[in-house]
Design a protein around this motif. Structure first.
Motif, PDB file in Angstrom:
ATOM      1  N   LYS A   1       1.561 -12.636   6.817  1.00  0.00           N
ATOM      2  CA  LYS A   1       1.789 -13.356   8.068  1.00  0.00           C
ATOM      3  C   LYS A   1       2.861 -12.685   8.907  1.00  0.00           C
ATOM      4  O   LYS A   1       2.752 -12.644  10.140  1.00  0.00           O
ATOM      5  CB  LYS A   1       2.174 -14.804   7.775  1.00  0.00           C
ATOM      6  CG  LYS A   1       1.038 -15.642   7.246  1.00  0.00           C
ATOM      7  CD  LYS A   1       1.480 -17.092   7.057  1.00  0.00           C
ATOM      8  CE  LYS A   1       0.319 -17.964   6.572  1.00  0.00           C
ATOM      9  NZ  LYS A   1       0.732 -19.380   6.401  1.00  0.00           N
ATOM     10  N   GLY A   2       3.883 -12.184   8.227  1.00  0.00           N
ATOM     11  CA  GLY A   2       4.923 -11.489   8.981  1.00  0.00           C
ATOM     12  C   GLY A   2       4.370 -10.279   9.711  1.00  0.00           C
ATOM     13  O   GLY A   2       4.716 -10.020  10.875  1.00  0.00           O
ATOM     14  N   ARG A   3       3.515  -9.509   9.037  1.00  0.00           N
ATOM     15  CA  ARG A   3       2.916  -8.341   9.677  1.00  0.00           C
ATOM     16  C   ARG A   3       2.017  -8.745  10.843  1.00  0.00           C
ATOM     17  O   ARG A   3       2.044  -8.128  11.913  1.00  0.00           O
ATOM     18  CB  ARG A   3       2.119  -7.560   8.642  1.00  0.00           C
ATOM     19  CG  ARG A   3       1.525  -6.263   9.180  1.00  0.00           C
ATOM     20  CD  ARG A   3       0.731  -5.515   8.143  1.00  0.00           C
ATOM     21  NE  ARG A   3      -0.505  -6.175   7.793  1.00  0.00           N
ATOM     22  CZ  ARG A   3      -0.753  -6.789   6.641  1.00  0.00           C
ATOM     23  NH1 ARG A   3       0.168  -6.807   5.697  1.00  0.00           N
ATOM     24  NH2 ARG A   3      -1.912  -7.395   6.405  1.00  0.00           N
TER      25      ARG A   3
ATOM     26  N   TRP B   1       2.098 -11.642  12.570  1.00  0.00           N
ATOM     27  CA  TRP B   1       2.878 -12.208  13.684  1.00  0.00           C
ATOM     28  C   TRP B   1       3.625 -11.112  14.427  1.00  0.00           C
ATOM     29  O   TRP B   1       3.826 -11.204  15.656  1.00  0.00           O
ATOM     30  CB  TRP B   1       3.859 -13.258  13.167  1.00  0.00           C
ATOM     31  CG  TRP B   1       3.252 -14.614  12.951  1.00  0.00           C
ATOM     32  CD1 TRP B   1       3.143 -15.296  11.785  1.00  0.00           C
ATOM     33  CD2 TRP B   1       2.666 -15.443  13.955  1.00  0.00           C
ATOM     34  NE1 TRP B   1       2.521 -16.504  11.975  1.00  0.00           N
ATOM     35  CE2 TRP B   1       2.215 -16.623  13.320  1.00  0.00           C
ATOM     36  CE3 TRP B   1       2.464 -15.306  15.321  1.00  0.00           C
ATOM     37  CZ2 TRP B   1       1.595 -17.653  14.007  1.00  0.00           C
ATOM     38  CZ3 TRP B   1       1.838 -16.341  16.012  1.00  0.00           C
ATOM     39  CH2 TRP B   1       1.410 -17.490  15.369  1.00  0.00           C
ATOM     40  N   ALA B   2       4.036 -10.083  13.706  1.00  0.00           N
ATOM     41  CA  ALA B   2       4.673  -8.947  14.382  1.00  0.00           C
ATOM     42  C   ALA B   2       3.688  -8.261  15.324  1.00  0.00           C
ATOM     43  O   ALA B   2       4.055  -7.813  16.423  1.00  0.00           O
ATOM     44  CB  ALA B   2       5.211  -7.961  13.354  1.00  0.00           C
TER      45      ALA B   2
ATOM     46  N   ALA C   1       5.849 -16.025  18.804  1.00  0.00           N
ATOM     47  CA  ALA C   1       5.463 -15.241  17.629  1.00  0.00           C
ATOM     48  C   ALA C   1       6.680 -14.924  16.779  1.00  0.00           C
ATOM     49  O   ALA C   1       6.600 -14.901  15.540  1.00  0.00           O
ATOM     50  CB  ALA C   1       4.765 -13.954  18.071  1.00  0.00           C
TER      51      ALA C   1
ATOM     52  N   ASN D   1       7.261 -16.323  12.829  1.00  0.00           N
ATOM     53  CA  ASN D   1       7.232 -15.304  11.778  1.00  0.00           C
ATOM     54  C   ASN D   1       8.015 -15.786  10.568  1.00  0.00           C
ATOM     55  O   ASN D   1       9.226 -16.053  10.663  1.00  0.00           O
ATOM     56  CB  ASN D   1       7.830 -14.006  12.320  1.00  0.00           C
ATOM     57  CG  ASN D   1       7.478 -12.812  11.469  1.00  0.00           C
ATOM     58  OD1 ASN D   1       7.313 -12.918  10.262  1.00  0.00           O
ATOM     59  ND2 ASN D   1       7.370 -11.658  12.099  1.00  0.00           N
TER      60      ASN D   1
ATOM     61  N   ASP E   1       8.664 -14.043   7.861  1.00  0.00           N
ATOM     62  CA  ASP E   1       9.384 -12.938   7.232  1.00  0.00           C
ATOM     63  C   ASP E   1      10.667 -12.702   8.008  1.00  0.00           C
ATOM     64  O   ASP E   1      10.645 -12.294   9.179  1.00  0.00           O
ATOM     65  CB  ASP E   1       8.507 -11.690   7.248  1.00  0.00           C
ATOM     66  CG  ASP E   1       9.093 -10.570   6.397  1.00  0.00           C
ATOM     67  OD1 ASP E   1      10.299 -10.627   6.089  1.00  0.00           O
ATOM     68  OD2 ASP E   1       8.348  -9.637   6.054  1.00  0.00           O
TER      69      ASP E   1
ATOM     70  N   SER F   1      11.217  -9.100   9.279  1.00  0.00           N
ATOM     71  CA  SER F   1      10.314  -8.819  10.397  1.00  0.00           C
ATOM     72  C   SER F   1      10.724  -9.589  11.639  1.00  0.00           C
ATOM     73  O   SER F   1      10.647  -9.080  12.765  1.00  0.00           O
ATOM     74  CB  SER F   1       8.876  -9.170  10.002  1.00  0.00           C
ATOM     75  OG  SER F   1       7.996  -8.971  11.088  1.00  0.00           O
ATOM     76  N   LYS F   2      11.170 -10.825  11.444  1.00  0.00           N
ATOM     77  CA  LYS F   2      11.613 -11.630  12.581  1.00  0.00           C
ATOM     78  C   LYS F   2      12.805 -10.980  13.270  1.00  0.00           C
ATOM     79  O   LYS F   2      12.877 -10.923  14.506  1.00  0.00           O
ATOM     80  CB  LYS F   2      11.986 -13.029  12.103  1.00  0.00           C
ATOM     81  CG  LYS F   2      12.504 -13.938  13.216  1.00  0.00           C
ATOM     82  CD  LYS F   2      12.999 -15.248  12.675  1.00  0.00           C
ATOM     83  CE  LYS F   2      11.846 -16.077  12.124  1.00  0.00           C
ATOM     84  NZ  LYS F   2      12.311 -17.452  11.742  1.00  0.00           N
TER      85      LYS F   2
ATOM     86  N   CYS G   1      11.643  -7.939  15.229  1.00  0.00           N
ATOM     87  CA  CYS G   1      10.945  -8.346  16.454  1.00  0.00           C
ATOM     88  C   CYS G   1      11.915  -8.886  17.488  1.00  0.00           C
ATOM     89  O   CYS G   1      11.753  -8.631  18.691  1.00  0.00           O
ATOM     90  CB  CYS G   1       9.887  -9.394  16.125  1.00  0.00           C
ATOM     91  SG  CYS G   1       8.500  -8.777  15.156  1.00  0.00           S
TER      92      CYS G   1
END
Length: 1494
Positions: A1009-1011, A1013-1014, A1032, A1036, A1038, A1041-1042, A1045
């Motif tokens: 999901k993190g990938r 949403w990124a 987004a 996220n 992650d 990742s958040k 972003c």
């Protein structure tokens, strides 16, 4: 049937000249030239040299080097001779070298010169080149004309040039020898009984022989033989080695009376040693009446006298009316090319054993039918059908009739460059050869449409149709003129037969079964006389088939060529018109006829009677058709004994329409097949076969549909009705659709490849091919019109054992048809040859090849057509299998739409195609069999899914993959949709994997999901959808990742200048406020200070919107600090910009702190740089997390902090403002913009005449006594500057006074000269001087209340600078209080008259001091009576008596010293008298005061 070689007309010529080495013979010694052509085989059945001589260019010889295994030649050779050529050219291999680049060419001119040219490879010549003497040999035959009379025939054998004359003599010249000086190079062929006369015919030859009509050489039994046909019918054969006649035979017979020989052809020797000879005889009395004499003989079977023995077999073959152009003898018969009239030609084959004649259809009739030039074409019929089909489309504009004509005209094998160019020139559209060659297919279409539209016919479809018919008619005439048949192209080793035309070449093929059945076979008693083998033994079925074809013929004739042309054109728009819809509309026409309202409207100018006549004609035609077809169908039923057998015959007939099944090796694809002459022939043959298949299927569909319409009148049983509806019509429609698609692909030119081909993008995802290095020699042909879609499909054609032979040699008629039929079978049924394979599956397999070459537009139409066809088959086939095919088609259609959208320039069309592509991909993923169908495609799709075979897991993988495709094409809108679609599948996919205990996936739900949403964040940022991007980030799961972003979010907002969204409270920073601020601080500290938008200003606005004034002030103050530090280091940064930014930042900080409680209106500052970041390279800093409060609080490194309040900010603001004004005044100072002490800054401001700013700095930084001290210093400087300009003003006044004393005219000249000299500068200085005095007065009046002693300071400064200066009156008035001398003495404030008196005394201004004192004493003594009482009061008057006494003493000392005696004595007396009077009056007033006190 003739098959054109596409591209054979597009040859560019290299011009080469032959020099004249001997004087020309003015009188021609041979017959005039004519059109002639021939060929010479360089290699066995693979490479040829084609030569032509044109009657309108008689001195030019055309040479082309042809190879059936290579593409048609692009360049040919034009050899220009000085005189016209005799219609004979012979080419042989060099005896010492057999390579293609060493050939010997023999030619002879009408002036009597024979040439031997040693040819190189044609590509070795350059245009404009002149042949060298060592490349040719020339022989003058004019001296031999005495014994020849005239040259009537020429041939060459073994280097010997044989020339036949009008008197029957034959002269031979050994022109092939390099050394022509040797003896015995020429000789005459004579009979053995001719005596020993001289060589040149001076002896008697016995009886007279006829003129030589034709000479032919042949090699038989290892000997070179010369065959000579004489005008009297004698055929003589000579042995060139022994120079003797070995055979003589007279071909004349009773059936040849009235005919004379004209042409001779010698065939190959058979197994018995017999040679076949053909002689053409022409009627001597009737034109165009000819016979062919076939003679089989053994040249060596003769008697002692050389006469023929019993081995001669002769037969006469009569020909129909016409003129034979060429003839050839093959192993199975005789080929004859004949001219039957103007632009009418025939090619037929005579089976010598069976006596059967087979006519071959030539291009003239085919092209006339293609461009609707036949007599059956009716323009009104075209308009009626066109209107009838599209009348039901209310919201859609019907296509113009131009599309019908233009597509047919530009069809491969029909459109030729030269005829098109000539037709356009007749329409005043002139294009050069280079411009015409540079046009693509689309460009040429536009040029032709421009020519048609220039006629001013508007939207009138009838006028447009007639204009097109006229255009095509002129094109047809031009085509016929440029493609006149010259001779036959024949290869005896393979049996290949073709035509050498004026500007093109072609081959001939046999007719397939369906062609023989429909219109290819002769008729006997109105019935088919011969059929394929499976029909020959069933006479009844043959008669029934004959009746069926008659019925279809009735329908075709009624509809006409125009209606059927509209039928085909409508199928090219499958999204609007389907096959089933077209059949229903045409059945409606067969049932009720046409709608004549359109003709009445468009032909209203012709009158009512004309319209009625037309309508009556069509109604009559309709009635005749209805009766004729009904009677024919009833007769057919009666002959068959019922409809069951009729339907059985139709089903049997369908097996002849489709090709038989072949099995291929899937691993043996034709990787080595290149674009060549044979591939073009194969494609053209396929198009011809597919056309007849499509037309037959179409006619059968119309027939079956009409039978169903009139089933009540024909008494058809319900079972047969169901059979027709459920079995036969779907089968025929499937055949019609397949043949239509094959014909369409065979006639549709390829698309020009884009600049950046989409296939290159797909290859990175393993979508196309297997990655091998494939030799695509035809890629340069894409978009040129010479290569069709079927030509590309040959690349995937499976190889066969004999592929190498037929791809490299000239094919025989049967072989050409057989190869095309096998290829058609592969297109229809695939490698397995299974007729159960659906059309959809076959198209999916073929699309893999077309997709590699960027044919996206045609694939889009192909898939739409198949989609419409497949929807109709779902009722009769397995729905599940159709579902998988449906998914695969949509998947590939999405690729095509996506690729075409990337190349579109019109934004609205591009967006529409992107939306359609998105829908296709989503629909493809929605099918139940999508997983298996898409992974079983015949080419790599990149969808190999190794995880669980579940719907959710596969959809997750599929949506991610499609997302990457859209991302690679920079189509973020579609990519974002598929990223969100993939997110919906994550939980379900991972839930299934958990249930299956699958440990193959190392990614958790959070990571996936993190990938995704990124990716959603990335695509939203690309689309400038910042709110969606922030959502987004928030969604996220992650954390890493958040954070990435979020940082990217801040960076992109700054780059896109969209930071307003951070400050307008649109985004809810719940839980992320501190992170956002941290990223902004990091961005600010690591960014260039001049970045726009500036992160510090963004931080200021960010906190201002949240009413956090102290943080806002701290960040903007940090901005001013960095701007100050880095502005000094950067040379390129303008000082004014730096100071302005600092000034605005300080102002913003001050304003923010004013909104804070005064007790907290301060900020902290860290000395030097914050957090130790390098200020020398602000754009290249190490990435480092910074505490949010690091800018406005102390760090942990122990650096000294200090508080900054509003007052300090205001002081810095004033200093910055002072620096800015200095910079604006262009003041150069090393410390400007940096750190300058306030006192030094004030001095710099005063020196720069920025007095107001100087006073501002003084009042901001000094208070009380220090303020007065600074004011005194500033006024001293200003007074000194005024004093310095005093001398300049005095000089200027003197010069102006002198000017006023001279005459006016001279004064004007002087003034004009001075304006060019120094007077301008002096005037300016005078004005500046007055301004300085005025400014001094202004500042004294303004600040006098702050420091009353300022006039004293100014006056003292002026007197110190110039003791003789005259103090300004306004300055004196300040001492006097702004009034005249008062009666109350010289008392006052600091700057009073007494102070002025002391200054006068101190600086030796005794006169001014004396008169000042006298002025005040006189005023005191001359009071009004009303004021005398006041004067007599206590302490009412004060004078500086000490200063007066000092003045008096100084005057006395000067008198005693002898200085200014007279003046000082005068002043002393005045002073003495005034003081005596003053003291007396003072005594009186004192006494009166005492008296009044008592």
């Amino acid at each position: 049937m003739e098959v054109p070689i596409v591209g054979s007309d597009a040859v560019q010529w290299i011009e080469v000249n032959v020099p004249r080495t001997a004087p020309a013979q003015h009188d021609p010694c041979a017959s005039p030239p004519r059109d002639a052509a021939g060929c010479f085989a360089i290699a066995s059945s693979s490479e040829y040299i084609i030569w032509r001589v044109h009657k309108d260019l008689p001195n030019v010889l055309e040479l082309m080097e042809w190879s059936f295994r290579r593409e048609p030649p692009r360049y040919g050779l034009h050899i220009t001779f000085q005189d016209s050529l005799f219609p004979f050219v012979s080419i042989f291999k060099h005896q010492m070298n057999n390579s293609a680049g060493n050939l010997l060419l023999y030619a002879i001119t009408t002036s009597g010169f024979a040439y031997l040219i040693k040819l190189k490879s044609l590509a070795a010549y350059r245009s404009g080149e002149i042949l060298h003497n060592n490349e040719l040999i020339q022989l003058d035959l004019s001296k031999n004309l005495v014994c020849l009379d005239k040259i009537t025939a020429v041939t060459v054998a073994a280097g010997i040039l044989c020339v036949g004359g009008q008197n029957g003599s034959i002269l031979c010249h050994q022109l092939g020898q390099l050394d022509q000086s040797t003896h015995d190079t020429s000789f005459e062929l004579k009979d053995a009984d001719g005596g020993l006369g001289r060589l040149w015919g001076l002896v008697s030859r016995g009886k007279t022989i006829g003129m030589i009509r034709s000479l032919v050489t042949s090699e038989t039994h290892g000997k070179r033989l010369l065959f000579a046909l004489h005008d009297d019918g004698n055929l003589r054969i000579w042995d060139l080695a022994s120079r003797s006649r070995i055979f003589s035979h007279c071909l004349g017979s009773s059936d040849l009376s009235g005919f004379g020989p004209s042409m001779l052809y010698v065939g190959e020797k058979d197994a018995n040693g017999t040679v076949s000879v053909l002689a053409l005889y022409k009627s001597l009395s009737e034109a165009n009446l000819e016979k062919i004499v076939l003679c089989k003989l053994d040249p060596f079977s003769t008697d002692i006298g050389g006469r023929s023995g019993q081995s001669v077999q002769q037969r006469s073959i009569p020909l129909e009316q016409g003129k034979v152009i060429d003839m050839r003898l093959s192993s199975d018969g005789l080929w004859v090319l004949k001219e039957c009239g103007s632009a009418l030609y025939e090619l037929f084959h005579i089976d010598l054993e069976l006596g059967r004649v087979c006519n071959y259809v030539l291009q003239e009739s085919c092209i006339a039918n293609e461009i609707l030039q036949s007599s059956e074409f009716d323009v009104d019929n075209l308009i009626l059908v066109h209107h009838f089909i599209y009348s039901s489309f209310k919201n859609e504009v019907p296509p113009s009739v131009s599309a019908i004509f233009l597509r047919r005209l530009m069809q491969s094998g029909v459109g030729q460059r030269r005829p098109l160019q000539e037709v356009m020139e007749t329409r005043k559209k002139h294009l050069s050869d280079s411009d015409f060659r540079s046009l693509t297919v689309d460009g040429l279409r536009k040029e032709i449409l421009t020519v048609i539209e220039c006629e001013g016919i508007g939207d009138n479809q009838i006028s447009l149709s007639y204009e097109w018919k006229s255009f095509c008619n002129i094109y047809m005439q031009s085509w016929c003129h440029n493609n006149v048949p010259y001779s036959l192209l024949f290869d005896s080793s393979t049996g290949g037969i073709g035509l050498i035309r004026r500007h093109s070449l072609s081959l001939n093929r046999s007719l397939c079964d369906i062609e023989q059945i429909v219109h290819g076979m002769p008729m006997v008693d109105g019935k088919i006389s011969s059929l394929p083998s499976d029909w020959k033994h069933n006479i009844i079925d043959t008669e029934i088939l004959d009746g069926i074809l008659k019925c279809t013929g009735i329908i075709s004739r009624y509809l006409g060529k125009a209606a059927l042309a509209v039928f085909y054109e409508a199928l090219l728009k499958p999204s609007s018109v389907t096959f089933q819809y077209l059949i229903s509309r045409f059945l409606r026409i067969l049932d009720v006829g046409y709608d004549f309202s359109v003709l009445k409207q468009r032909n209203s100018h012709l009158g009512v009677d004309f319209a009625r006549e037309k309508e009556h004609k069509y109604h009559s035609h309709q009635r005749k058709f209805s009766l004729s077809i009904l009677f024919s169908l009833q007769a057919l039923r009666d002959k068959a004994g019922g409809w069951d057998r009729v339907l059985n015959v139709i089903e049997k007939f369908l097996t002849s329409i489709v090709p038989e099944n072949f099995s291929y090796d899937k691993r043996s694809a034709a990787r080595g097949i290149l674009y060549s002459v044979n591939t073009t022939l194969l494609v053209q043959t396929i198009s011809q076969v597919a056309e007849i298949q499509f037309e037959t299927a179409r006619d059968l569909l119309l027939l079956l549909g009409y039978v169903l319409k009139v089933k009540g009148q024909l008494n058809i049983e319900p079972a047969n009705v169901s059979r027709i509806e459920l079995q036969m019509i779907p089968r025929v429609q499937d055949i019609g659709t397949r043949s239509f698609l094959l014909y369409w692909m065979s006639t549709t030119s390829t698309e020009a490849p884009p600049v950046e081909d989409f296939s290159l993008q797909l290859s990175s995802l393993h979508i196309v091919g297997d990655g091998k290095n494939e030799n695509r020699t035809w890629e340069g042909m894409l978009g040129t019109g010479d290569l069709t879609l079927t030509g590309i499909l040959i690349f995937g054609y499976p190889s066969s054992k004999n592929r190498a032979s037929w791809m490299s040699t000239m094919q025989s008629p049967d072989e050409l048809l057989s190869n095309a039929w096998k290829f058609t079978s592969w297109i229809f049924w695939g490698e397995n040859g299974s007729q159960l394979e659906s059309l959809s599956i076959r198209v999916i397999a073929l699309s893999a090849i077309l997709l590699q070459y960027g044919q996206y537009g045609v694939l889009e139409n192909l898939f739409v057509t198949v989609d419409e066809h497949s929807d109709q088959q779902k009722l009769s086939r397995n729905t599940e299998s159709m579902d998988g095919e449906w998914c695969a088609r949509l998947h590939l259609l999405g690729f095509c739409l996506l690729a075409r959208a990337r190349l579109r320039l019109q934004e609205n069309i591009k967006e529409k195609q992107i939306e359609e592509a998105i829908h296709c991909f989503f629909r493809a993923a929605s099918g139940e069999e999508a997983n298996q169908a898409l992974q079983e495609l015949t080419f790599q799709t990149g969808l190999q899914h190794s995880g669980p075979n579940t719907t959710a897991a596969w959809k997750l993988h599929y949506f991610e993959w499609v997302m990457q495709i859209f991302d690679q094409q920079n189509l973020s809108a579609g990519a974002c949709q598929f990223a969100r679609a993939a997110l919906e599948q994550v939980d379900e996919a991972l839930g299934v994997m958990d249930q299956l205990d699958d440990d193959t996936s190392l990614e958790t739900a959070s990571n996936i999901k993190g990938r995704l949403w990124a990716n959603v964040f990335k695509f939203s940022m690309d689309l400038k959808q910042y709110s969606e991007a922030y959502c987004a980030i928030v969604s996220n799961p992650d954390e890493e990742s958040k954070l990435i972003c979020l940082r990217r979010f801040i960076i992109m907002l700054c780059e896109d200048k969209a930071t307003q969204i951070l400050c307008d409270r649109e985004l809810p920073f719940v839980g992320l406020l501190e992170r956002v601020e941290r990223e902004l601080v990091w961005k600010a500290e690591c960014s260039d200070i001049t970045a726009k938008p500036n992160p510090y200003k963004l931080l200021y606005a960010f906190h201002t919107y949240r009413h956090n004034w102290r943080r806002a002030a701290g960040y903007i103050y940090r901005y001013t600090v960095r701007m100050k530090e880095e502005g000094i280091l950067r040379v390129h940064m303008e000082l004014s910009f730096t100071l302005n930014e600092r000034l605005q930042g300080l102002s913003a900080a001050i304003n923010a702190l004013h909104l804070v409680d005064p007790a907290y209106a301060w900020i902290d500052s860290v000395q030097e740089s914050s957090n130790g970041l390098d200020r020398h390279s602000p754009t290249k800093r190490a990435r480092k997390y910074i505490d949010v409060t690091s800018v406005i609080t102390a760090d942990e490194t122990g650096k000294q902090n200090y508080a900054i309040d509003i007052e300090q900010l205001e002081k810095e603001y004033v200093l910055t403002l002072a620096h800015l004004e200095l910079a604006a005044a262009n003041v150069k100072h090393s410390s400007l913009g940096g750190n300058i002490q306030p006192a030094d800054l004030v001095l710099l401001l005063i020196q720069s005449n920025l007095n107001d700013m100087a006073f501002t700095v003084i009042f901001k930084f000094w208070k009380d006594s220090s303020l007065k001290r600074e004011l005194e210093m500033v006024f001293q400087i200003i007074a000194q500057k005024c004093c310095a300009s005093k001398s300049t003003s005095l000089l200027l006044r003197d010069s102006l006074a002198n000017v006023l004393l001279i005459p006016s005219s001279a004064r004007e000249d002087e003034i004009s000269i001075d304006r060019m000299g120094n007077n301008d500068f002096q005037t300016t200085r005078y004005i500046n001087s007055k301004t300085k005095w005025n400014m001094l007065q202004l500042y004294l009046e303004k600040y006098l209340h702050i420091h009353p002693r300022l006039p004293v300071v100014v006056a003292e400064t002026l007197l110190h600078a110039d003791p003789q200066i005259k103090l300004p009156l306004w300055l004196v008035d300040m001492f006097k209080g702004g009034r005249k001398a008062t009666a109350w003495g010289m008392a006052g404030q600091v700057s009073d008259p007494a102070a002025l008196l002391r200054l006068y005394i101190n600086y030796g201004r005794f006169s001014e001091a004396t008169y000042l004192l006298l002025e005040y004493i006189e005023a005191w003594s001359s009071l009004r009576p009303a004021d005398i009482v006041k004067r007599k009061k206590m302490s009412a008057v004060w004078f500086p008596y000490t200063s007066v006494e000092r003045l008096y003493c100084i005057l006395s000392e000067m008198i005693n010293a002898g200085q200014m005696i007279e003046q000082c004595d005068k002043l002393q007396k005045l002073l003495h008298g005034a003081l005596l009077g003053h003291l007396k009056q003072l005594k009186v007033d004192s006494d009166d005061a005492q008296s009044s006190a008592l």
